[in-house]
Every structure is written in C-alpha cells, then in structure tokens.
Write a protein that holds these residues in place. Structure first.
Motif: not given
Length: 63
Positions: A19-42
């Motif tokens: 949680q602490e690490y992801s707060r530093e990201f501009p989107v304020k969260r880590l990616a879901s597995l589905g979001e990462v998989a979507s990049a592979f599928l594309w």
C-alpha cells in the motif's frame, strides 16, 4: 518473427509495503492481474506490432 515484451510494475500481493509503495504512483494503486493480462492480449492480438516494450506501471517510471 515478432518480439514484444510487457513490463509490469513489481508487485507482491502480500508484501507489507504494498500500500505504501503504490501511493507513490500517479494512479495511486498497483495494477490488477487483469490489467497486466490485457497488455499481453493486446500485443498478441495485433500482428503488426513488433519490437515493443509495453510498460504497465501506473506511471511509476515517471516519479
């Protein structure tokens, strides 16, 4: 021959600093597995793309 890469941000679902690490990201969260998989599928679904590194990090590389 096509060569592509998906480069997701490091994440470990049970890591104590997740949680602490992801707060530093501009989107304020880590990616879901589905979001990462979507990049592979594309990448797999577009036969014209090659030599691509798709960074899936919620903007972490920008900070």
């Amino acid at each position: 021959m096509r060569v592509n890469c998906v480069s997701p941000v490091f994440f470990e679902p049970k890591h104590p600093l997740r949680q602490e690490y992801s707060r530093e990201f501009p989107v304020k969260r880590l990616a879901s597995l589905g979001e990462v998989a979507s990049a592979f599928l594309w990448l797999m679904g577009n036969p014209y793309v090659t030599g691509n590194v798709s960074i899936v990090d919620g903007g972490a590389r920008l900070i």
